[in-house]
Design a protein around this motif. Sequence first.
Motif, PDB file in Angstrom:
ATOM      1  N   TYR A   1       4.221  -1.254   3.606  1.00  0.00           N
ATOM      2  CA  TYR A   1       4.036   0.174   3.354  1.00  0.00           C
ATOM      3  C   TYR A   1       5.227   0.586   2.490  1.00  0.00           C
ATOM      4  CZ  TYR A   1       1.251  -1.061   7.385  1.00  0.00           C
ATOM      5  OH  TYR A   1       0.382  -1.717   8.227  1.00  0.00           O
ATOM      6  N   THR A   2       4.972   0.942   1.231  1.00  0.00           N
ATOM      7  CA  THR A   2       6.050   0.886   0.247  1.00  0.00           C
ATOM      8  C   THR A   2       5.780   1.832  -0.927  1.00  0.00           C
ATOM      9  OG1 THR A   2       7.245  -0.682  -1.186  1.00  0.00           O
ATOM     10  CG2 THR A   2       4.911  -1.111  -0.835  1.00  0.00           C
ATOM     11  N   TYR A   3       6.613   1.747  -1.950  1.00  0.00           N
ATOM     12  CA  TYR A   3       6.523   2.488  -3.217  1.00  0.00           C
ATOM     13  C   TYR A   3       6.883   3.974  -3.088  1.00  0.00           C
ATOM     14  CZ  TYR A   3       3.727  -1.587  -4.698  1.00  0.00           C
ATOM     15  OH  TYR A   3       3.264  -2.846  -4.963  1.00  0.00           O
ATOM     16  N   THR A   4       6.251   4.688  -2.130  1.00  0.00           N
ATOM     17  CA  THR A   4       6.606   6.079  -1.863  1.00  0.00           C
ATOM     18  C   THR A   4       7.351   6.109  -0.530  1.00  0.00           C
ATOM     19  OG1 THR A   4       4.441   6.477  -0.850  1.00  0.00           O
ATOM     20  CG2 THR A   4       4.665   6.964  -3.205  1.00  0.00           C
ATOM     21  N   GLU A   5       7.200   7.160   0.270  1.00  0.00           N
ATOM     22  CA  GLU A   5       7.825   7.191   1.598  1.00  0.00           C
ATOM     23  C   GLU A   5       6.741   7.086   2.664  1.00  0.00           C
ATOM     24  OE1 GLU A   5       9.401   6.612   4.530  1.00  0.00           O
ATOM     25  OE2 GLU A   5      11.029   6.991   3.109  1.00  0.00           O
ATOM     26  N   PRO A   6       6.557   5.907   3.234  1.00  0.00           N
ATOM     27  CA  PRO A   6       5.472   5.719   4.203  1.00  0.00           C
ATOM     28  C   PRO A   6       5.610   6.544   5.479  1.00  0.00           C
ATOM     29  CG  PRO A   6       6.872   3.768   4.075  1.00  0.00           C
ATOM     30  CD  PRO A   6       7.272   4.651   2.947  1.00  0.00           C
TER      31      PRO A   6
ATOM     32  N   GLN B   1      12.438   6.559  -8.820  1.00  0.00           N
ATOM     33  CA  GLN B   1      11.815   5.663  -9.795  1.00  0.00           C
ATOM     34  C   GLN B   1      10.293   5.673  -9.702  1.00  0.00           C
ATOM     35  OE1 GLN B   1      12.990   1.607  -9.149  1.00  0.00           O
ATOM     36  NE2 GLN B   1      12.230   1.532  -7.038  1.00  0.00           N
ATOM     37  N   ASN B   2       9.748   6.235  -8.625  1.00  0.00           N
ATOM     38  CA  ASN B   2       8.298   6.330  -8.473  1.00  0.00           C
ATOM     39  C   ASN B   2       7.859   7.790  -8.396  1.00  0.00           C
ATOM     40  OD1 ASN B   2       7.698   3.547  -8.457  1.00  0.00           O
ATOM     41  ND2 ASN B   2       8.268   3.378  -6.308  1.00  0.00           N
TER      42      ASN B   2
ATOM     43  N   ILE C   1       0.840  -1.185   0.000  1.00  0.00           N
ATOM     44  CA  ILE C   1       0.000   0.000   0.000  1.00  0.00           C
ATOM     45  C   ILE C   1       0.878   1.238   0.000  1.00  0.00           C
ATOM     46  CG2 ILE C   1      -0.193  -0.067   2.538  1.00  0.00           C
ATOM     47  CD1 ILE C   1      -3.040   1.069   2.206  1.00  0.00           C
ATOM     48  N   ALA C   2       0.436   2.280  -0.706  1.00  0.00           N
ATOM     49  CA  ALA C   2       1.195   3.533  -0.765  1.00  0.00           C
ATOM     50  C   ALA C   2       0.250   4.710  -0.872  1.00  0.00           C
ATOM     51  CB  ALA C   2       2.150   3.536  -1.954  1.00  0.00           C
ATOM     52  N   CYS C   3       0.662   5.825  -0.285  1.00  0.00           N
ATOM     53  CA  CYS C   3       0.012   7.116  -0.487  1.00  0.00           C
ATOM     54  C   CYS C   3       1.020   8.041  -1.165  1.00  0.00           C
ATOM     55  CB  CYS C   3      -0.427   7.724   0.840  1.00  0.00           C
ATOM     56  SG  CYS C   3      -1.607   6.731   1.777  1.00  0.00           S
ATOM     57  N   THR C   4       0.537   9.113  -1.772  1.00  0.00           N
ATOM     58  CA  THR C   4       1.457  10.037  -2.419  1.00  0.00           C
ATOM     59  C   THR C   4       2.317  10.749  -1.383  1.00  0.00           C
ATOM     60  OG1 THR C   4      -0.201  11.790  -2.365  1.00  0.00           O
ATOM     61  CG2 THR C   4      -0.071  10.469  -4.369  1.00  0.00           C
ATOM     62  N   GLY C   5       3.527  11.140  -1.822  1.00  0.00           N
ATOM     63  CA  GLY C   5       4.377  11.963  -0.977  1.00  0.00           C
ATOM     64  C   GLY C   5       5.714  11.349  -0.643  1.00  0.00           C
ATOM     65  N   CYS C   6       6.690  12.232  -0.437  1.00  0.00           N
ATOM     66  CA  CYS C   6       8.020  11.824   0.018  1.00  0.00           C
ATOM     67  C   CYS C   6       8.713  13.063   0.576  1.00  0.00           C
ATOM     68  CB  CYS C   6       8.841  11.238  -1.136  1.00  0.00           C
ATOM     69  SG  CYS C   6      10.445  10.597  -0.605  1.00  0.00           S
ATOM     70  N   ASN C   7       9.499  12.874   1.638  1.00  0.00           N
ATOM     71  CA  ASN C   7      10.228  14.001   2.212  1.00  0.00           C
ATOM     72  C   ASN C   7      11.658  14.090   1.686  1.00  0.00           C
ATOM     73  OD1 ASN C   7      10.991  11.702   3.577  1.00  0.00           O
ATOM     74  ND2 ASN C   7      10.731  12.551   5.630  1.00  0.00           N
TER      75      ASN C   7
ATOM     76  N   SER D   1      21.820  -2.561  -5.492  1.00  0.00           N
ATOM     77  CA  SER D   1      20.843  -2.513  -6.569  1.00  0.00           C
ATOM     78  C   SER D   1      21.403  -1.745  -7.760  1.00  0.00           C
ATOM     79  CB  SER D   1      19.554  -1.846  -6.063  1.00  0.00           C
ATOM     80  OG  SER D   1      18.510  -2.005  -6.988  1.00  0.00           O
ATOM     81  N   ARG D   2      21.092  -2.234  -8.953  1.00  0.00           N
ATOM     82  CA  ARG D   2      21.579  -1.614 -10.179  1.00  0.00           C
ATOM     83  C   ARG D   2      20.732  -0.406 -10.565  1.00  0.00           C
ATOM     84  NH1 ARG D   2      22.093  -4.322 -16.252  1.00  0.00           N
ATOM     85  NH2 ARG D   2      23.837  -3.017 -16.959  1.00  0.00           N
ATOM     86  N   PHE D   3      21.377   0.703 -10.838  1.00  0.00           N
ATOM     87  CA  PHE D   3      20.710   1.922 -11.280  1.00  0.00           C
ATOM     88  C   PHE D   3      20.413   1.872 -12.776  1.00  0.00           C
ATOM     89  CE2 PHE D   3      21.407   5.910 -13.567  1.00  0.00           C
ATOM     90  CZ  PHE D   3      20.450   6.746 -13.001  1.00  0.00           C
ATOM     91  N   PHE D   4      19.236   2.373 -13.141  1.00  0.00           N
ATOM     92  CA  PHE D   4      18.893   2.644 -14.530  1.00  0.00           C
ATOM     93  C   PHE D   4      18.457   4.102 -14.633  1.00  0.00           C
ATOM     94  CE2 PHE D   4      18.441  -1.957 -14.349  1.00  0.00           C
ATOM     95  CZ  PHE D   4      19.047  -2.352 -15.539  1.00  0.00           C
ATOM     96  N   PRO D   5      18.670   4.742 -15.777  1.00  0.00           N
ATOM     97  CA  PRO D   5      18.313   6.170 -15.920  1.00  0.00           C
ATOM     98  C   PRO D   5      16.853   6.426 -15.548  1.00  0.00           C
ATOM     99  CG  PRO D   5      19.611   5.443 -17.794  1.00  0.00           C
ATOM    100  CD  PRO D   5      19.298   4.214 -17.012  1.00  0.00           C
ATOM    101  N   ARG D   6      16.639   7.391 -14.658  1.00  0.00           N
ATOM    102  CA  ARG D   6      15.306   7.723 -14.181  1.00  0.00           C
ATOM    103  C   ARG D   6      15.195   9.214 -13.901  1.00  0.00           C
ATOM    104  NH1 ARG D   6      14.475   3.216 -15.499  1.00  0.00           N
ATOM    105  NH2 ARG D   6      13.339   1.547 -14.453  1.00  0.00           N
TER     106      ARG D   6
END
Length: 291
Positions: A129-134, A93-94, A80-86, A252-257
């Motif tokens: 709690y993932t994908y963004t910054e929980p 990547q998201n 589950i994720a909500c929008t936002g990151c500090n 983890s391997r970086f890809f252009p983002r």
Amino acid sequence: MMETYECRYYQRLEDGAVVCQLCPHHCRLADGKSGICRSRSNRHGILVSEVYARPCALAIDPVEKKPLYHFHPGTTCLSIACTGCNFRCLNCQNHDISQVSPQAVDHYVLPPEDVVELCLRHGCPGIAYTYTEPLTYLEYVTDIARKAHEQGLWNILVTAGYVCPDPLNDLLPFLDAANIDLKSFSDDIYHRVSGGRLSVVLDTILAMRDAGVWIEVTNLLIPGINDDMDMIRRMCQWLVDNGLSAAPLHFSRFFPRYKMMDIPATPLTTLRKAKQVAEEEGIEHVYLGNV
């Protein structure tokens, strides 16, 4: 229609402004303004969460995707994720859900008890709690996590670890596992690439360790930014010196983002060198991701 949710961690000022006390940015917000995370706003002298019970992403994932390789492997979790990151990571990547306002993204309406019911209905043993910054919607995470524990479910946090001690301490009793994105072992790189400070993240890792949370660490290696082997060695030494030699480390391997489209993907040789360095320093479980 959900009611406005008042945040738990803030100070009111006499001029109608508020100071958010969730993370070390301590955003001072005039009426009508939002913080760096975009998800916490001052409404007439009250700090409110714009995303409480309004997740923008739901999925069922293998626990290994978090990545957690040594925490109940072979099981699934409700993500589950909500929008936002500090943070303001140039390589996010998201960014389509983390670097935008809540109003720019479609969302569900799911109070904490409904999230737990959804997890049980789909037979998942835990919630991630993932994908963004929980941590930017920590009140929502804590309320879900408390109810999840009451039902015997695990709670997994996938985080960059940028939070103040008191809010973190409110969550820790309900947290079972975490993957912490340790972006580099340089305060300068943290400031330039993400807009934060290394020491705060290290303190978060230690607090989780002391609380008995299962920890795995991810280090995304970006060519020319944080792939210096001496710095990686210092990072591994710190982990070992602080009793985390058995905590799995994921290079983890970086890809252009996002805003780093001009940087090439991480060479596999760099990842292999980092793995060798980590093993030399005593890290017991080292994995390569995105390869």
